[in-house]
Design an enzyme around this catalytic site. Structure first.
Site, PDB file in Angstrom:
ATOM      1  N   ARG A 290      -3.567  -3.429  13.891  1.00  0.00           N
ATOM      2  CA  ARG A 290      -5.035  -3.566  13.890  1.00  0.00           C
ATOM      3  C   ARG A 290      -5.380  -5.000  14.247  1.00  0.00           C
ATOM      4  O   ARG A 290      -5.418  -5.877  13.387  1.00  0.00           O
ATOM      5  CB  ARG A 290      -5.617  -3.166  12.539  1.00  0.00           C
TER       6      ARG A 290
ATOM      7  N   TYR B 263       1.676  -5.931  13.447  1.00  0.00           N
ATOM      8  CA  TYR B 263       0.508  -5.249  12.873  1.00  0.00           C
ATOM      9  C   TYR B 263      -0.388  -4.685  13.966  1.00  0.00           C
ATOM     10  O   TYR B 263      -0.683  -5.363  14.956  1.00  0.00           O
ATOM     11  CB  TYR B 263      -0.279  -6.218  11.992  1.00  0.00           C
TER      12      TYR B 263
ATOM     13  N   GLU C  45       0.796  -1.228   0.000  1.00  0.00           N
ATOM     14  CA  GLU C  45       0.000   0.000   0.000  1.00  0.00           C
ATOM     15  C   GLU C  45       0.829   1.279   0.000  1.00  0.00           C
ATOM     16  O   GLU C  45       0.451   2.276  -0.589  1.00  0.00           O
ATOM     17  CB  GLU C  45      -0.943   0.072   1.211  1.00  0.00           C
TER      18      GLU C  45
END
Length: 691
Positions: free
Chosen positions: A300, A298, A9
């Site tokens: 989230r 990570y 991303e």
């Protein structure tokens, strides 16, 4: 020559991964989503199975061209977006845009961006998980249906430019419900009576408990006077002493919600800022000779699970640094909260041996503070319990029973590294009791009766609202920060002294939605929808059926609202100020940064200005203006001259309405954490403690 294209991303993530993969891989960034629903229309065919109409995101044409050109030069494409629903959807959209077959093993996921994790992930690519994609599509379409169907109705009936959101509306309702609780609250009087007693030369406190062995609340001065009369002339005698050992276990490693809560409490970070900084730490930071490395896993996640490798590393560090007695006998495992997705680990450092002290020189101030918080929480979570020596005593004066308690640390355990914060900012301190024996006579030093009144429930902070949303099953780890940001941007709530207050506009919109769309505001209904989306992710429910069950009753409610919702006129509150540009009265408006003044002649006159709160101090620079309180773009208060821009005096510290007794210059309040506020001169070394 490269033979594979890897798409992530962000450029930061691309830079980190490229270093690990080497020359055989081209690594490019999609800059987030490349396709989405159109902004100008609903973009969902509700008559044909809720078929979404995806278009290329504006500005992403060049990105897609670059990715297509890169694809022509390689044999294989890997899609390595973040390991969650949103990341899976980004990969799916990229596959469609780049003609990557969905049955190809093109999807690569990793929970941490380290060399070992990335290399291992590329050994085990998989197909795109359509269940994850469908869960994301269902959420996106649900939110689109609510937003694009209710918003035009609000424009027509209330005010142009309003919008409604599915989960955000529930958050606003929670804030309004709390405000209504506060409005309805009636304080009740109660009293405490504390005896200050002496055991030899040592004094300590004992609080009145009741008569005999029965607890007695004191609700009036009359009851207090009766107690004081009953113990008048009576000796205080130690009736019972109980000694015990109390253990306190560490908090679990961070999940998304607890990270946001603790960063708000301890670092004063907004949820959005916490997640932005965590993203930077996850994607990679240049740490000198080692190059760019992802410092945390990570961010989230709602799982508190820790890998065996990470636990083993943590135990090794703890033993080397603190000693074997700081390790629990077995590695700690934490109970998952109900409904937690266990796809990812908890938020932790990728290596416990990259200590905050060593990383500090490579990080910005805020990156360092957040990394330190995550690192300390993780290390503490793997340490031994803290042990306290606790003492409690029953003390009798006639028939009146007083109780005293105290504790002191016997073994610090995990608190040597980290102690979890709380919303009341109360610091836990040792409270000692002198050595007491049963039958011992105590001297009375004084009796302190105090009147109190019960307090209403506090307004939500960002931390406590995130906790409430999580406890009620509203939203998921990736949604908390956007929810808080959105409800403020729309002007439905304001942050006053770091607590949420509903605006008049917010109350009007929620009252209308409560009347015509009660299910959308129903906490249980929204939580149940979240559970349905989880079932879609697990492949146990059909996303089209879930949308259908929601939309059919919703469509009927829309038709009723269109006919029966009355038009609401929101009148602007007129101020005493007059517009200096056109002479019209100024009115109060609400914006993203709170209340402000705007000309009532808008749109002919677009003059606006902030509401200035006076400090009552004359500007020390120009001697004409007054020092007023202002707010920066980052919502931080500062103080400046009311004659700005003619006078540019500013100060982060609040000025005091008296001059320095030593040199006659301006004095300001100097606040420090865990220390008393000082009044300090800006010109000389004079300072005093604020009374």
């Amino acid at each position: 020559m490269a033979d594979s294209l890897v798409i992530v991303e962000s450029p930061a993530k691309a830079k980190t991964i490229k270093k690990y993969l080497g020359s055989k891989y081209i690594v490019k960034a999609s800059m987030g989503h490349v396709r989405d629903l159109p902004k100008s229309q609903l973009g969902v065919n509700v008559e044909d199975g809720f078929e979404p109409k995806y278009i290329t995101v504006r500005g992403k044409g060049e990105v897609l061209k670059e990715l297509r050109d890169a694809k022509k030069k390689v044999k294989r494409v890997f899609l390595a977006a973040d390991p969650d629903r949103e990341g899976e959807a980004i990969a799916w959209h990229l596959a469609h845009s780049l003609d990557v077959p969905l049955d190809e093993q093109c999807r690569v996921v990793f929970n941490e961006i380290t060399k070992q994790a990335v290399k291992e992930a590329f050994k085990h690519p998989r197909m795109i998980n359509t269940d994850l994609v469908n869960a994301q599509q269902a959420r996106r379409i649900l939110d689109r249906l609510v937003g694009y169907k209710i918003s035009p109705l609000l424009w027509k009936k209330v005010k142009k430019g309003l919008s409604a959101g599915r989960v955000q509306s529930v958050a606003v309702k929670l804030i309004i419900d709390r405000e209504n609780e506060i409005r309805r609250f009636k304080p009740e009087e109660y009293w405490t009576v504390t005896a200050i007693l002496l055991s030899g030369e040592e004094s300590f406190e004992a609080k009145f408990y009741g008569y005999g062995s029965k607890k007695q609340e004191l609700s009036s001065r009359q009851e207090v006077d009766q107690l004081l009369e009953a113990i008048k002339g009576k000796r205080f005698v130690v009736e019972k002493v109980k000694k015990s050992e109390r253990k306190r276990n560490p908090a679990s490693p961070f999940i998304t919600s607890t990270l946001q809560q603790e960063a708000a409490r301890k670092l004063n970070f907004r949820a959005y800022k916490t997640m932005a900084l965590a993203q930077q730490l996850y994607e990679g930071v240049d740490i000198g000779k080692a190059g760019t490395v992802g410092l945390i896993t990570y961010m989230r996640t709602d799982s508190s699970r820790i890998s065996e490798t990470a636990q083993s590393e943590a135990r090794k560090y703890i033993e080397q640094t603190f000693g074997e007695n700081y390790l629990p006998k077995t590695a700690r495992k934490y109970i998952q909260k109900s409904g937690a997705q266990d796809a990812h680990e908890a938020v932790r450092p990728t290596s416990v041996f990259r200590t905050p002290a060593e990383m500090k020189k490579y990080l910005s101030r805020d990156q360092y503070r957040l990394y330190k918080l995550i690192w300390e929480r993780f290390v503490a979570s793997q340490m031994a319990a803290a042990v306290y020596d606790a003492v409690s005593a029953d003390i009798r004066a006639g028939d009146a029973l007083f109780k005293a308690s105290g504790s002191k640390i016997k073994f610090p355990g995990f608190i040597k590294v980290y102690v979890e914060g709380n919303d009341d900012n109360k610091k836990e301190e040792d409270k000692y009791l002198p050595e007491l024996t049963e039958g011992q006579m105590l001297k009375r030093k004084s009796i302190d009766p105090r009147q109190h009144f019960t307090q209403p429930p506090p307004r939500y902070t960002e931390a406590s609202l995130v906790k409430e949303l999580e406890d009620k099953g509203i939203g998921r780890p990736s949604t908390y920060a956007p929810i808080l940001e959105t409800i403020q941007k729309r002007g439905y709530v304001l942050l006053e002294e770091k607590r949420f207050v509903p605006s008049e506009l917010g109350e009007i919109v929620i009252n209308l939605m409560k009347q015509f769309f009660p299910e959308i505001l129903n906490v249980q209904f929204t939580a149940h929808l979240e559970q349905d989306l989880d079932l879609v992710e697990e492949g146990k429910a059909d996303w089209i059926q879930i949308l259908d069950r929601f939309y059919n009753p919703f469509q009927k409610q829309l038709q009723v609202a269109e006919k029966e919702m009355a038009e609401v006129e929101i009148k602007d509150e007129v101020s005493d100020e007059v517009c200096e540009k056109c002479g019209s009265p100024m009115v109060y408006k609400f914006g993203r940064f709170g209340k402000f003044l705007a000309c009532s002649a808008f749109p002919e006159c677009r003059n606006t200005k902030p509401i200035l709160k006076s400090t009552g101090v004359t500007c020390p620079r120009c001697k004409q203006g007054e020092i007023v309180e202002r707010k920066s773009r980052k919502s931080r208060f500062f103080y400046g001259c009311s004659r700005y821009p003619d006078c540019d005096f500013v100060s982060w510290d609040r000025p005091v309405a008296r001059s320095c007794p030593k040199c006659g210059q301006l004095m300001v309040e100097k606040k420090a954490k865990k220390k008393p506020t000082k009044i300090r001169c800006t010109a000389c070394d004079y300072e005093e403690e604020k009374k």
